[in-house]
Design a protein around this motif. Structure first.
Motif, PDB file in Angstrom:
ATOM      1  N   ARG A 234       0.650  -1.072  -0.001  1.00 49.91           N
ATOM      2  CA  ARG A 234       0.159  -0.154  -0.050  1.00 49.91           C
ATOM      3  C   ARG A 234       0.870   1.198  -0.261  1.00 49.91           C
ATOM      4  N   LYS A 235       2.084   1.234   0.667  1.00 50.25           N
ATOM      5  CA  LYS A 235       2.887   2.285   0.804  1.00 50.25           C
ATOM      6  C   LYS A 235       3.367   2.803  -0.660  1.00 50.25           C
ATOM      7  N   LEU A 236       4.009   1.500  -1.314  1.00 48.64           N
ATOM      8  CA  LEU A 236       4.493   1.773  -2.794  1.00 48.64           C
ATOM      9  C   LEU A 236       3.397   2.449  -3.706  1.00 48.64           C
ATOM     10  N   ILE A 237       2.255   2.263  -3.506  1.00 49.20           N
ATOM     11  CA  ILE A 237       1.257   2.625  -4.362  1.00 49.20           C
ATOM     12  C   ILE A 237       1.038   4.164  -3.833  1.00 49.20           C
ATOM     13  N   ALA A 238       0.912   4.340  -2.681  1.00 54.04           N
ATOM     14  CA  ALA A 238       0.884   5.910  -2.367  1.00 54.04           C
ATOM     15  C   ALA A 238       2.215   6.710  -2.700  1.00 54.04           C
ATOM     16  N   LYS A 239       3.267   6.084  -2.768  1.00 53.39           N
ATOM     17  CA  LYS A 239       4.495   6.717  -3.196  1.00 53.39           C
ATOM     18  C   LYS A 239       4.315   7.042  -4.805  1.00 53.39           C
ATOM     19  N   THR A 240       3.813   6.050  -5.553  1.00 47.95           N
ATOM     20  CA  THR A 240       3.510   6.449  -7.011  1.00 47.95           C
ATOM     21  C   THR A 240       2.586   7.628  -7.161  1.00 47.95           C
ATOM     22  N   TYR A 241       1.363   7.524  -6.424  1.00 45.53           N
ATOM     23  CA  TYR A 241       0.316   8.620  -6.682  1.00 45.53           C
ATOM     24  C   TYR A 241       1.087  10.010  -6.164  1.00 45.53           C
ATOM     25  N   ALA A 242       1.739   9.910  -5.315  1.00 49.63           N
ATOM     26  CA  ALA A 242       2.686  11.164  -4.641  1.00 49.63           C
ATOM     27  C   ALA A 242       3.693  11.670  -5.667  1.00 49.63           C
ATOM     28  N   LYS A 243       4.239  10.858  -6.326  1.00 54.72           N
ATOM     29  CA  LYS A 243       5.117  11.150  -7.336  1.00 54.72           C
ATOM     30  C   LYS A 243       4.278  12.133  -8.632  1.00 54.72           C
ATOM     31  N   ILE A 244       3.052  11.392  -8.988  1.00 59.36           N
ATOM     32  CA  ILE A 244       2.152  11.782 -10.193  1.00 59.36           C
ATOM     33  C   ILE A 244       1.937  13.147  -9.730  1.00 59.36           C
ATOM     34  N   SER A 245       1.374  13.622  -8.352  1.00 55.18           N
ATOM     35  CA  SER A 245       0.730  14.581  -7.814  1.00 55.18           C
ATOM     36  C   SER A 245       1.859  15.629  -7.832  1.00 55.18           C
TER      37      SER A 245
END
Length: 376
Positions: A234-245
């Protein structure tokens, strides 16, 4: 003028544990205050005000001693946050919005920040000390300006901690006048086109990372809920979304700054988002393009730098010819403006941007205030 400064913070495990304790107590207070408001309205037909509930905080702290750990200003902010949610709910009712959700009780992971006001903290260089919590080592990417009004501590889904300072700063001198105006048309294929003929393509950061997200979310769906690998995935997914943002925000910040630096008056179309976001597909495309953020950045940068920002009605700006005024009807997929009357041919977004510029110059409807006291 208020300006915010956001920094990433590094904290010890002891400090992090205390932060989680504060967040849990703030969430408990929020839910208790919400339940109290609902019960009071059912019994007496009258809702409790912010002052009524804040006045009860000292008595609550005597009865429940664990709340003595938290700064009183932080507890007051929790009550104010609840009443802000209440006011927004009734505002949506008055505006007859379809989705006017009533404030809900907060779950375990739904309360992720707390705010300190004038006391309970001390800033020494790059170290922020919060009373009864601990030390926050800040990564100061830029200096803090003005007088600090509030300190916001937040835990992101990436499990990183950030500290935001809201400061009262003096307005800087306005930029040198360029004696140039610009009209901007916003879109999805092109993030915007201006009246000078420049077209800025939508970088589509989400699409660039779509394959990575698909793989991460597929792996996440296979994990056992509550396990260590579940939270790691779940943390890896959150980091990817944070990168996009972060990519989107960086792009929009640079683009808005470029417009503010080069033009005195900026005119954009006044968008009515409600009919545009009725379908989930369209709503998702608009969110990925970042229309709201782009307009917000343009507006506050214009005020900060002494420029003018105006929104004009978009009616017929796409259909009317910018050269002769003839109405040329187009369907959504038609990207070229080809006028049969004056034989001019140009991109439909550029044609709309020129019409927006002329409409703005003729009306001079200034939304963002001009700072006459600082104008040169």
């Amino acid at each position: 003028m208020y300006k915010s400064f956001r920094y990433k913070a590094k904290i010890s495990k002891t400090t992090e544990k205390t932060c989680f304790r504060w967040l849990d107590l703030c969430r408990t207070l929020y839910n208790a205050a919400l339940e109290q408001k609902m019960t009071n309205y059912k019994q007496f037909g009258k809702s409790m005000t912010t002052f009524d509930q804040i006045k009860q905080l000292p008595e609550m702290k005597r009865e429940f001693t664990e709340f003595k750990e938290i700064d009183s200003g932080c507890l007051q902010w929790v009550i104010e946050r609840l009443h802000f949610a209440y006011n927004k709910f009734f505002q949506r009712l008055r505006e007859r919005k379809q989705k006017s959700g009533f404030p809900k009780f907060k779950g375990k992971d739904e309360f992720t920040s707390f705010i300190l006001k004038h006391q309970g903290w001390k800033l020494e260089g790059r170290n922020l000390y919060i009373t009864k919590v601990g030390r926050f080592k800040l990564f100061l990417s830029r200096p803090i300006e003005g007088r600090i009004k509030t300190v916001n501590v937040k835990r992101e889904p990436t499990e990183d901690w950030f500290v935001t300072f809201v400061c009262d700063v003096e307005l800087q001198p306005p930029l040198v006048k360029k004696n140039q105006d610009v009209g901007i048309d916003i879109g999805l294929i092109n993030i915007c086109a201006d009246s000078t003929g420049r077209i800025i393509k939508n970088p589509e950061f989400f699409e660039q990372n779509k394959k990575i997200l698909r793989r991460q979310e597929r792996n996440f769906s296979r994990k056992k809920r509550g396990s260590k690998r579940y939270y790691t995935s779940r943390k890896l997914i959150a980091k990817t979304y944070a990168k996009i943002s972060n990519q989107r925000k960086d792009f929009l910040h640079k683009l808005s700054k470029e417009f503010v630096d080069n033009f005195d008056n900026i005119f954009v179309e006044k968008l009515d988002m409600e009919p545009l976001v009725k379908t989930p597909t369209m709503r998702g495309k608009i969110n990925k393009a970042g229309w709201a953020n782009f307009l917000f950045y343009l507006k506050y940068k214009a005020v900060w730098n002494g420029r003018n920002f105006a929104e004009v009605p978009p009616y017929y700006t796409t259909q009317n010819c910018s050269h002769c005024g003839y109405n040329v009807k187009k369907h959504h997929g038609e990207r070229i403006h080809d006028c049969p009357k004056c034989k001019i041919m140009l991109d439909r977004d550029v044609n709309a941007a020129i019409n927006i510029l002329r409409l703005g110059q003729s009306r001079q409807v200034i939304i963002a205030p001009v700072r006459d006291d600082l104008s040169t």
